[in-house]
Enzyme design. Structure first.
Site: not given
Length: 617
Positions: A276, A281, A468, A472, A617
């Site tokens: 993740h 990110h 993602h 997530n 997020i």
């Protein structure tokens, strides 16, 4: 001098104004953070009021976090609300009925079947349809082999033997099962072994490096058939590995439950720190920064990437302030503790490769698919009903077709790509400055043809959107019930000659619960993954652009984008159909959660579905 300094709030990191959250996104995030503050502060206050060491006392104790909330249960609501340094928060709470902000929503994993998390088939299903479906690999050699340097880490032979698994293979030999692609593994051994001595010397942290072997049944479901638990060898002749196999009586049943919990805690760490944070990110950020620095806002590739870069710089800045920082939530809630970022950095150094980050390449790398030109995506899945891969390939192909059409429109000739100074500067800076540690790696794709550019952009858009989302938005639905996926463990599994063994035998449930995170850690973790799993009302989903008319005056491209949107809507219908197909037992059945993490659209809130355009997020 050799440590990072603490990042103080509110704005220590410069995020340009046009990259910051817009109002509705900020409100959603702040409400989530408000919740997190309440849920963090309250258990802390509870701990200071009460002398008890807030272990979870029983499964009903966990249930009450959803039904009664933390405070109502203890009759402390009024007393503690007075102590909160949040005047506006208090008025907000009082507006809600019975202090609803202090309750947690029931996570999806226990909403359809309260005991699903205890079942072996559900434990296995989550390896291909849960919140971390990207670590499972086809087992090609048995016993599995470590890639770590034996000079440093000693002999890394597995303790797994043929006799451990032979009785679970439907009459096959181990060799037959390997040849027929029936054996799979989730292998966290090499990720954890280098850190285990340090992790286990931390207060309230106890971990193994785990390997889990799964067998593919004739029904197309997986079943776990052996778990190997490794500790670093204490000396040259010490045995530091044990194998736990499916239970045959009450004692081995609890041993097996503890072993599965240790696997989940290993998996939660790798999921959060490697798959993740690192692979979506962090590794996308250089491409985004470089796009802003090197591409004009009028450049067609900037326009294509723009929605896939939205809010990422801001969310990463917030993560560095409150999640992955020293003593932040990730360090306090996950097994590796203060070594979290080291594990992430080691994975970047030893494992991450941009050329294998696209979905087809990753599936082939893990042995979960084989190239097959007769199949729609040029791939044949080894497990036909592998929900993440099957749905993911639909989205991957749609992105790929859209990007190819777009690139061909602006670069009909490859020489245009070589001569586009902005484009070349963007890609060069992304690698040489943004990924400086790996800039000399030979695997970086070249950027010389339209196919090269399409492939690079497809990978970036896939990572920002579908990859993602898959990693997530299931965090609270699956992880919000801590026994299903404990983010850390506090006790090892007792051996027969240990003092703790008698304690374990006397009350195995109590021992199991005492091995999970304490109430403070659990509620803090729940509050954070609740915030991370929430869609804001201004979310822009894949196939949408908020001002389609302004980003291109080119009718041909607008038309192509509408075709892409229509394709995404078709994919959503196909995913719904799959989730209603009783033959697909990994996403349909009694109490089985549908696999919707790659369903493109969603309402606001925690929905366990929806693919936003960007890492936001």
């Amino acid at each position: 001098m050799h440590a990072e300094s603490r990042v103080e709030k509110p704005l220590p990191m410069y995020v340009p104004r046009d990259e910051q959250f817009e109002e509705s996104k900020q409100d959603t995030f702040s409400a989530g953070r408000l919740k997190a503050v309440l849920h963090n502060l309250i258990p802390s206050l509870m701990a200071s009021i009460s002398a008890n060491n807030h272990d979870i006392k029983g499964f009903s104790h966990i249930d009450s976090l959803y039904s009664e909330g933390v405070l109502l249960k203890l009759g402390l609501q009024d007393e503690l609300l007075k102590k909160l340094p949040l005047p506006r928060a208090v008025s907000k709470i009082q507006e809600t009925s019975q202090g609803g902000l202090l309750k947690y929503d029931t996570p999806k994993i226990v909403s359809k079947d309260k005991f699903a998390w205890q079942r072996d088939d559900e434990f296995a299903r989550q390896a291909i349809a849960g919140v971390n479906p990207v670590n499972i690999q086809r087992l090609e050699v048995f016993p599995p082999v470590s890639k770590l340097d034996p000079e440093i880490y000693g002999t890394q032979e597995s303790a797994l033997k043929e006799e451990h698994i032979a009785g679970h293979l439907n009459g096959m030999t181990v060799q037959q099962a390997l040849e027929e692609s029936k054996l799979f593994i989730v292998d966290h051994h090499d990720a954890y072994i280098p850190f285990l001595d340090r992790i286990n010397s931390l207060d309230g942290r106890k971990a193994y490096a785990t390997r889990t072997i799964f067998f593919l049944t004739p029904l197309g479901t997986l079943k776990p058939i052996a778990i190997e638990l490794s500790l670093p060898p204490a000396g040259p002749n010490s045995s530091s590995k044990r194998v736990v196999t499916p239970p045959v009586d009450a004692t081995t049943n609890w041993m097996w439950q503890l072993a599965k919990a240790h696997v989940c805690s290993n998996d939660a760490g790798v999921h959060q720190l490697v798959n993740h944070w690192l692979r979506t990110h962090a590794c996308l950020e250089p491409f985004i920064l470089s796009a802003h620095r090197q591409l004009s806002a009028m450049h067609p590739i900037f326009k294509l990437l723009d929605p896939h870069m939205r809010y990422t710089l801001e969310i990463n800045a917030l993560a560095r302030q409150g999640l992955i920082n020293a003593d932040g939530v990730i360090e306090s809630c996950f097994t590796p503790g203060r070594y979290c970022m080291e594990i992430s950095a080691a994975a970047y150094k030893n494992f991450w490769r941009f050329d294998l980050e696209g979905l087809p390449a990753d599936l082939i790398r893990r042995g979960m698919a084989v190239p097959d030109p007769t199949q729609p995506h040029g791939l044949k899945l080894v497990i036909e009903d592998y929900p993440y891969a099957a749905d993911g390939l639909l989205i991957w192909s749609a992105i790929q077709d859209w990007v190819r059409t777009y690139v061909k429109r602006y670069y009909p000739d490859s020489s245009l790509i070589c001569n586009d100074k902005e484009l070349q500067a963007w890609y060069t800076e992304s690698i040489n400055v943004g990924h400086a540690d790996l800039r000399h790696a030979t695997w970086w794709p070249t950027l010389a043809t339209a196919d090269d550019l399409s492939s690079i952009l497809t990978t970036i858009i896939w990572l920002a959107s579908a990859q993602h989302a898959a990693l997530n938005f299931g965090q609270y639905p699956y992880g919000g019930y801590v026994p299903n996926r404990p983010p850390l463990m506090r006790r090892l599994i007792p051996e027969e000659n240990d003092v703790e063994y008698a304690v374990f035998l006397a009350d195995p449930q109590k021992y199991f619960l005492s091995a999970l995170p304490g109430l403070l850690q659990a509620t803090k973790f729940m509050a954070v993954v609740d915030t991370l799993s929430t869609h804001s009302p201004d979310e822009e989903y894949i196939g949408e652009r908020q001002q389609p008319s302004t980003w291109s005056g080119d009718a041909e491209i607008v038309e192509a984008f509408y075709e892409f949107s229509a394709e995404i809507r078709q994919i959503e219908k196909e995913i719904d159909k799959r989730n209603g197909n009783p033959r697909m037992r990994n996403r349909c059945g009694a109490g089985v959660l549908p696999y919707e993490l790659l369903a493109p659209t969603s309402d606001p809130g925690v929905t366990c579905r929806g693919v936003p355009n960007s890492v936001s997020i």
